[in-house]
Design an enzyme around this catalytic site. Structure first.
Site, short mmCIF file in Angstrom:
data_model
loop_
_atom_site.label_atom_id
_atom_site.label_comp_id
_atom_site.label_asym_id
_atom_site.label_seq_id
_atom_site.Cartn_x
_atom_site.Cartn_y
_atom_site.Cartn_z
N CYS A 127 -4.13 -1.31 -2.28
CA CYS A 127 -4.21 0.14 -2.46
C CYS A 127 -5.04 0.36 -3.71
O CYS A 127 -4.67 -0.09 -4.80
CB CYS A 127 -2.80 0.70 -2.64
SG CYS A 127 -2.73 2.45 -3.10
N ASP A 158 0.86 -1.19 0.00
CA ASP A 158 0.00 0.00 0.00
C ASP A 158 0.89 1.23 0.00
O ASP A 158 2.07 1.17 0.35
CB ASP A 158 -0.91 0.01 1.23
CG ASP A 158 -1.93 1.15 1.20
OD1 ASP A 158 -2.21 1.68 0.12
OD2 ASP A 158 -2.43 1.51 2.27
N SER A 159 0.31 2.37 -0.35
CA SER A 159 1.06 3.63 -0.24
C SER A 159 1.22 4.03 1.23
O SER A 159 2.15 4.74 1.57
CB SER A 159 0.32 4.73 -0.99
OG SER A 159 -0.99 4.86 -0.50
N TYR A 218 -0.72 8.42 -2.59
CA TYR A 218 -0.74 8.26 -4.04
C TYR A 218 -1.98 8.94 -4.65
O TYR A 218 -1.99 9.30 -5.82
CB TYR A 218 -0.78 6.77 -4.41
CG TYR A 218 0.52 6.03 -4.25
CD1 TYR A 218 1.63 6.58 -3.61
CD2 TYR A 218 0.64 4.73 -4.75
CE1 TYR A 218 2.80 5.86 -3.47
CE2 TYR A 218 1.81 4.01 -4.62
CZ TYR A 218 2.89 4.57 -3.98
OH TYR A 218 4.06 3.86 -3.86
N GLU A 265 -7.45 9.58 9.46
CA GLU A 265 -6.11 9.71 10.04
C GLU A 265 -6.11 10.65 11.25
O GLU A 265 -5.25 10.54 12.12
CB GLU A 265 -5.10 10.13 8.97
CG GLU A 265 -5.05 9.08 7.87
CD GLU A 265 -3.76 9.06 7.07
OE1 GLU A 265 -2.99 10.01 7.16
OE2 GLU A 265 -3.54 8.04 6.38
N HIS A 296 -8.98 3.01 3.46
CA HIS A 296 -9.26 3.72 4.72
C HIS A 296 -10.74 3.65 5.10
O HIS A 296 -11.08 3.81 6.27
CB HIS A 296 -8.88 5.21 4.61
CG HIS A 296 -7.44 5.51 4.85
ND1 HIS A 296 -6.43 5.05 4.05
CD2 HIS A 296 -6.84 6.24 5.83
CE1 HIS A 296 -5.27 5.50 4.50
NE2 HIS A 296 -5.49 6.22 5.58
N CYS A 317 -11.62 2.55 -1.21
CA CYS A 317 -10.40 3.05 -0.58
C CYS A 317 -10.21 2.27 0.71
O CYS A 317 -11.18 2.06 1.45
CB CYS A 317 -10.53 4.55 -0.29
SG CYS A 317 -9.18 5.21 0.72
#
Lengths: 297, 297
Positions: free
Chosen positions: A80, A16-17, A48, A157, A197, A195
């Site tokens: 990712c 993953d990034s 990314y 995050e 996340h 995604c």
């Protein structure tokens, strides 16, 4: 005499990034508890999601080569969405092992879930801009509408995964998406989380979708596809793979704790401390010591 | 015979991880309208705000060398709080021209503005983590409290600079900061915007601070310091520099339009289209054609 129990487990490389892909790793561990996993987060160059195809392809190819050449990965999962959307070909060109992205499994799961044939996809700017989900969904006969939701990753995050403000951002994004779908005369009954996340926002997202709309997590879909590929390759001498099918049976409705023998090695190109601290929220267990690697650049 | 009018204008290199530094460039153009500006946004590797000192120093040194060696910059302005905080030494080591960051000018402006001697700083995670503003403010005899506001940059980049949700995020961040200041028995009367994206949020931020609290924009402070440095170096043969002092007189209370002769060249390491599209919001005029450069990595 049998060598069955002494066979080294195959190494699955997961890339993953950042650390969002740890949601894919978590889903993989549930299904393939006896594999060895090498996870690389290219944290020095994340995200990314806002970069160009050319740049993402270069970064992703370097990362994939590290996992195969340095870590001996025999199978790669691109955990990712952005790299899967923009660099799957570049990665497949850069290494000789099988490579699985998250886009096609997500589209296939949407096909299974949808009755109207109309699906919505939310993802990063670069993933949406690539229209990789649209192409994959259309190949399954679906009509699709995509929307970039660039605030969701920073909100995750920031740790605001259960914050009223995050719920409001989701309400705004999904409201805009529904209005656009109505304007195009679509009747979506499925929403793909494009995604890695976004699974952390799943409770808020499920509260924001209309009743009856199914939420597809491409992390789960990709892990399921990887496990099936492994089972397909299973031989009597390779017990890891056949066990994954049995493990699947008691996964329903919750997260099973990983088998104690699951071997996980995490690597990052930057910010090892941040990776260790935030990674456990995505993996739902401590990530252990994270090793710093330098891919150049 | 005089060569005064044919002297080529000096090139000022301006560097940022992205396009936020265009707010510094805008402030520089107002003060030094006849200089030639070369602006580099290291967009392939942004954001610096979440990366480590080591990585940021490497990226920033490469970027500074490009501006000096390839673009002939005779003076560098690091229009990036994170790079100024974490990599000013590394940049000064990498090039032989004078280098000015944004931290020290911001701290000096805070010293001038504050009567209580207590100031607040909002910035990215990496800038706050470096405590560079705290050190610079303390060197001026100020007491200081810093706070990372990681959602503000994505909100600006989403274009929600006048959105009620952004106002609410600012209210939450500044409320937490005020509570922390009260707990430390501080009486702040000055707030430093320690990120080049934040000037776009200045109206919302000013509505959210208590009456009497002054808002310091480090982009303006750095441009002012650069102009003063240039004036200090001014010689009779270098008309650009002396004009900046005159230009300063009618800047009060508004943005003067740049002189038509201001020469601006913008470079980016990625996403030229996005830079061109978003950059004009920061520069408050079209950025023109942006040239893609490859710094490797």
């Amino acid at each position: 005499v049998t060598t069955q129990t002494t066979t080294a487990p195959p190494t699955i490389g997961v890339f993953d990034s950042g650390f969002g892909g740890l949601t894919v790793l978590r889903a993989l561990i549930e299904r393939l508890p006896r594999a060895r996993f090498a996870f690389l987060g290219d944290t020095a160059r994340l995200p990314y999601g806002s970069k160009s195809r050319r740049t993402i392809a270069r970064y992703a190819a370097q990362s994939a080569q590290f996992l195969v050449r340095e870590q001996g990965a025999e199978f790669l999962v691109i955990a990712c969405n952005t790299a899967s959307a923009l660099a799957l070909d570049a990665i497949q060109d850069a290494v000789t092992v099988p490579v699985l992205g998250v886009i096609e499994p997500g589209a296939a799961a949407a096909r299974q879930a949808s009755r109207t044939g109309d699906v919505l996809v939310i993802a990063t700017e670069a993933t949406v801009h690539s229209h990789a989900y649209a192409a994959a969904c259309r190949a399954h006969g679906l009509r699709v509408l995509e929307k970039a939701c660039p605030l969701l990753v920073p909100l995750v995050e920031e740790g605001w995964t259960d914050h009223p403000l995050t719920a409001e951002v989701i309400r705004i994004y999904l409201g805009e998406l529904r209005a656009e779908a109505a304007a195009q005369n679509l009747h979506p009954d499925t929403l793909v989380l494009g995604c890695t996340h976004y699974p952390l926002l799943r409770p808020l997202i499920e509260r924001s979708v209309r009743p009856g709309v199914k939420v597809i997590d491409s992390a789960e879909s990709a892990a399921e596809a990887a496990a099936q590929l492994f089972n397909g390759r299973a031989t009597p001498g390779c017990p890891i793979l056949s066990e994954s099918a049995a493990a699947g049976a008691d996964r329903v409705g919750g997260t099973s704790s990983p088998a104690p023998q699951t071997e996980i090695h995490c690597f990052a190109t930057d910010s090892v401390e941040k990776f260790e601290q935030m990674g456990s929220r995505f993996l739902e267990r401590p990530v252990g010591a994270v090793e710093l690697v330098d891919l150049g650049g």
